[in-house]
Write an enzyme that holds these catalytic residues in place. Sequence first.
Site, PDB file in Angstrom:
ATOM      1  N   HIS A   1      -4.133  76.982  -2.464  1.00  0.00           N
ATOM      2  CA  HIS A   1      -3.836  78.315  -2.991  1.00  0.00           C
ATOM      3  C   HIS A   1      -3.259  79.152  -1.851  1.00  0.00           C
ATOM      4  O   HIS A   1      -3.720  79.051  -0.707  1.00  0.00           O
ATOM      5  CB  HIS A   1      -5.109  78.986  -3.497  1.00  0.00           C
ATOM      6  CG  HIS A   1      -5.765  78.292  -4.640  1.00  0.00           C
ATOM      7  ND1 HIS A   1      -6.765  78.890  -5.378  1.00  0.00           N
ATOM      8  CD2 HIS A   1      -5.585  77.060  -5.187  1.00  0.00           C
ATOM      9  CE1 HIS A   1      -7.176  78.072  -6.319  1.00  0.00           C
ATOM     10  NE2 HIS A   1      -6.465  76.951  -6.221  1.00  0.00           N
TER      11      HIS A   1
ATOM     12  N   GLU B   1      -3.656  82.272  -1.153  1.00  0.00           N
ATOM     13  CA  GLU B   1      -4.652  83.198  -0.592  1.00  0.00           C
ATOM     14  C   GLU B   1      -5.556  82.482   0.414  1.00  0.00           C
ATOM     15  O   GLU B   1      -5.954  83.070   1.420  1.00  0.00           O
ATOM     16  CB  GLU B   1      -5.507  83.807  -1.712  1.00  0.00           C
ATOM     17  CG  GLU B   1      -4.724  84.481  -2.817  1.00  0.00           C
ATOM     18  CD  GLU B   1      -4.311  83.540  -3.941  1.00  0.00           C
ATOM     19  OE1 GLU B   1      -3.816  84.043  -4.955  1.00  0.00           O
ATOM     20  OE2 GLU B   1      -4.483  82.307  -3.815  1.00  0.00           O
TER      21      GLU B   1
ATOM     22  N   CYS C   1      -9.405  83.633  -6.708  1.00  0.00           N
ATOM     23  CA  CYS C   1     -10.484  82.823  -7.268  1.00  0.00           C
ATOM     24  C   CYS C   1     -11.659  82.907  -6.279  1.00  0.00           C
ATOM     25  O   CYS C   1     -11.498  83.390  -5.156  1.00  0.00           O
ATOM     26  CB  CYS C   1     -10.017  81.380  -7.468  1.00  0.00           C
ATOM     27  SG  CYS C   1      -9.845  80.450  -5.919  1.00  0.00           S
TER      28      CYS C   1
ATOM     29  N   CYS D   1     -10.926  81.420  -2.740  1.00  0.00           N
ATOM     30  CA  CYS D   1     -10.040  82.247  -1.906  1.00  0.00           C
ATOM     31  C   CYS D   1     -10.722  83.548  -1.495  1.00  0.00           C
ATOM     32  O   CYS D   1     -10.548  84.020  -0.368  1.00  0.00           O
ATOM     33  CB  CYS D   1      -8.750  82.529  -2.655  1.00  0.00           C
ATOM     34  SG  CYS D   1      -7.792  81.016  -2.965  1.00  0.00           S
TER      35      CYS D   1
END
Length: 169
Positions: free
Chosen positions: A56, A58, A86, A89
Amino acid sequence: MALTEDDLAHLRRCVELAREALDAGDEPFGSVLVHDGRRVAEDRNRETSLADATRHPEFDLARRAAELLSAEERSAATLYTSGEHCPMCAAANGWVGIGRIVYAVSTEQFVGWLREWGVGPAPVAPLPVNVVAPGIIVDGPAPELADEVRELHRRLRAVRAAVTLDTLP
């Protein structure tokens, strides 16, 4: 706190990165790390293209922040993203001490869209950032970007549905 024009400009870049991710076959998420008004790093989702569910943007930018910025600089930095973090992250950003997160669409919006499109639940609970990392200042969503972000996610689901239908006997 109301989002500023600078916030919206960084969020628009996140949406551009999300579009790049989608065009590459990945989930449409993009993020930008900003310190002292300048973009320090940016990334897009790479889960599918790198076959790694932890890729991800992030999460990767939390790592970059730890590499590039001092603890004091991280606490003054903002991580902008097309979709609210999420839990994985959010935790990564909490652990490295990012001071602020700004998102274009919320977890609640995203989960609502998935439900509407008949997509089952994710393997991780959809928790808001502040539940996971209560020390981070969080701002968002940006209603002016919601339709554009929703369309990117709708396109991904349409492509995946078409691929699934093509593989049926």
